[in-house]
Scaffold this active site. Sequence first.
Site, short mmCIF file in Angstrom:
data_model
loop_
_atom_site.label_atom_id
_atom_site.label_comp_id
_atom_site.label_asym_id
_atom_site.label_seq_id
_atom_site.Cartn_x
_atom_site.Cartn_y
_atom_site.Cartn_z
N SER A 119 -67.93 -24.27 -46.94
CA SER A 119 -66.79 -24.92 -47.64
C SER A 119 -66.85 -26.06 -47.75
O SER A 119 -66.00 -26.80 -48.24
CB SER A 119 -65.45 -24.59 -46.90
OG SER A 119 -65.41 -23.06 -46.53
N HIS A 140 -69.13 -20.55 -53.79
CA HIS A 140 -68.07 -20.54 -52.81
C HIS A 140 -67.01 -19.63 -53.30
O HIS A 140 -66.37 -19.83 -54.23
CB HIS A 140 -67.60 -22.32 -52.99
CG HIS A 140 -66.44 -22.55 -52.06
ND1 HIS A 140 -65.16 -23.06 -52.37
CD2 HIS A 140 -66.22 -21.82 -50.69
CE1 HIS A 140 -64.67 -23.17 -51.25
NE2 HIS A 140 -65.21 -22.71 -50.30
N GLU A 152 -66.45 -20.86 -57.21
CA GLU A 152 -66.97 -22.37 -57.71
C GLU A 152 -68.60 -22.10 -57.27
O GLU A 152 -69.18 -21.68 -56.35
CB GLU A 152 -66.71 -23.30 -56.49
CG GLU A 152 -65.15 -23.33 -56.83
CD GLU A 152 -64.68 -24.80 -55.64
OE1 GLU A 152 -63.78 -25.53 -56.34
OE2 GLU A 152 -64.95 -24.82 -54.59
N ASN A 190 -60.58 -27.32 -53.25
CA ASN A 190 -60.07 -27.95 -51.96
C ASN A 190 -59.93 -29.35 -52.07
O ASN A 190 -59.15 -30.04 -51.32
CB ASN A 190 -61.22 -27.65 -50.74
CG ASN A 190 -60.86 -25.90 -50.51
OD1 ASN A 190 -59.91 -25.35 -50.91
ND2 ASN A 190 -61.92 -25.56 -49.85
N1 LIG Z 1 -62.75 -17.92 -44.13
C1 LIG Z 1 -62.29 -18.43 -45.30
O1 LIG Z 1 -61.24 -18.65 -45.66
C2 LIG Z 1 -63.71 -19.08 -46.19
C3 LIG Z 1 -63.52 -19.34 -47.36
C4 LIG Z 1 -64.69 -20.00 -48.29
C5 LIG Z 1 -65.82 -20.17 -47.65
N2 LIG Z 1 -65.98 -19.96 -46.15
C6 LIG Z 1 -67.17 -20.20 -45.48
O2 LIG Z 1 -67.85 -19.25 -45.28
C7 LIG Z 1 -68.73 -19.23 -44.31
C8 LIG Z 1 -68.30 -18.01 -43.23
O3 LIG Z 1 -67.01 -18.07 -43.07
P1 LIG Z 1 -66.24 -16.83 -42.39
O4 LIG Z 1 -64.76 -17.31 -42.25
O5 LIG Z 1 -66.74 -15.66 -42.87
O6 LIG Z 1 -66.76 -16.79 -40.66
P2 LIG Z 1 -66.72 -15.72 -39.52
O7 LIG Z 1 -66.66 -16.45 -38.41
O8 LIG Z 1 -65.59 -14.77 -40.14
O9 LIG Z 1 -67.96 -14.99 -39.98
C9 LIG Z 1 -69.42 -15.68 -39.57
C10 LIG Z 1 -70.39 -14.68 -39.20
O10 LIG Z 1 -71.84 -15.44 -39.13
C11 LIG Z 1 -72.42 -14.81 -38.17
N3 LIG Z 1 -73.57 -15.45 -37.71
C12 LIG Z 1 -73.52 -16.54 -36.86
N4 LIG Z 1 -74.82 -17.21 -36.55
C13 LIG Z 1 -75.63 -16.18 -37.42
C14 LIG Z 1 -76.87 -16.13 -37.64
N5 LIG Z 1 -77.94 -17.04 -37.03
N6 LIG Z 1 -77.42 -15.26 -38.55
C15 LIG Z 1 -76.65 -14.21 -39.25
N7 LIG Z 1 -75.26 -14.41 -39.14
C16 LIG Z 1 -74.79 -15.36 -37.92
C17 LIG Z 1 -71.26 -14.41 -36.84
O11 LIG Z 1 -71.73 -13.58 -36.05
C18 LIG Z 1 -70.19 -13.99 -37.88
O12 LIG Z 1 -70.03 -12.66 -38.09
C19 LIG Z 1 -68.61 -20.38 -43.53
O13 LIG Z 1 -69.60 -21.36 -44.35
C20 LIG Z 1 -67.14 -20.83 -44.17
O14 LIG Z 1 -67.12 -22.35 -44.19
C21 LIG Z 1 -64.90 -19.45 -45.52
#
Ligand SMILES: NC(=O)c1ccc[n+]([C@@H]2O[C@H](COP(=O)([O-])OP(=O)(O)OC[C@H]3O[C@@H](n4cnc5c(N)ncnc54)[C@H](O)[C@@H]3O)[C@@H](O)[C@H]2O)c1
Length: 282
Positions: A119, A140, A152, A190
């Site tokens: 993000s 994204h 995106e 955003n």
């Molecule tokens: N949650 C949102 O609303 C949202 C929206 C758009 C983008 N994002 C982006 O998406 C990405 C993930 O966010 P999320 O909300 O799903 O987070 P989350 O915490 O729900 O999930 C992240 C996952 O990554 C795993 N992880 C950590 N280290 C790892 C590794 N070395 N190898 C493999 N997996 C690993 C964790 O165990 C976890 O299951 C981030 O970059 C975030 O900025 C999030």
Amino acid sequence: MDIQTVGIIGAGTMGNGIAQACAVVGIPVVMVDISDEAVQKGVATVAGSLDRLIKKDKLTAAEKDRALALIKTSTRYEDLAGAQLVIEAATENLALKTRILQQADALLPPETLIASNTSSISITKLAAATQRADRFIGMHFFNPVPMMALVEVITALQTSEATHDAVKALAVRLGKTPISVKNAPGFVVNRILVPMINEAFFVLAEGTATAEDIDEGMKLGCNQPIGPLALADMIGLDVILAVLEVYLAEFNDPKYRPAQLLREMVAAGRLGRKTRRGVYSY
Ligand SMILES: NC(=O)c1ccc[n+]([C@@H]2O[C@H](COP(=O)([O-])OP(=O)(O)OC[C@H]3O[C@@H](n4cnc5c(N)ncnc54)[C@H](O)[C@@H]3O)[C@@H](O)[C@H]2O)c1
């Protein structure tokens, strides 16, 4: 580039949502996380989400079984080798993502495309950490992935047109509407949304209107499904503040200065729904 199988790194909120979006349109997925527990939790979330769609008559039980059968899980990046596109959706942390991407870059065939769902981290910077910057891109997705129509597609300075076109075409296959964005802090949505939420805190702090009336105004006057202050409570006030601080530093423009009221509420631990108190109480 014909994308037949998608690899996903991270089985959390976004990773399992992306896996579901692929599987329901018949695209096989390999979803990798750090532990069996994490990948199983991801699959269970997809199963629960598909069950809700069955209840709403939007999916049949057979379609659910077919989708789940297309999601393979692993804890080894080596198992991503059969994918033509790997989407990184791990925890938002520059050092962690750099390490993951360098490991994947070293293991994957040279023609494999890599996308990040970050993000806030620069796609250009992440691309530069790999040996395949022209085959690196931002994808994204929005939360919840199965419901949200937008993707995106963010090109780094180094991203090739072929990579952009392949990833955009995949987003369309997922039933999403992609928009093309050049890498910049906050991308498009955003970048515009977060300063609007910040402005709502200025308006609230100045006593121009109550929180309820600010939200009602933006809902009825701008056709927004939720008011900016209620949305801030959903996203987390700490997240909004952190994003504004990034914009302020990256653009070096005072128009991104966070409202003092927002800072105060974060300092007080009133972060929104997750702490049961933000602008509103829950
Ligand atoms: N949650 C949102 O609303 C949202 C929206 C758009 C983008 N994002 C982006 O998406 C990405 C993930 O966010 P999320 O909300 O799903 O987070 P989350 O915490 O729900 O999930 C992240 C996952 O990554 C795993 N992880 C950590 N280290 C790892 C590794 N070395 N190898 C493999 N997996 C690993 C964790 O165990 C976890 O299951 C981030 O970059 C975030 O900025 C999030």
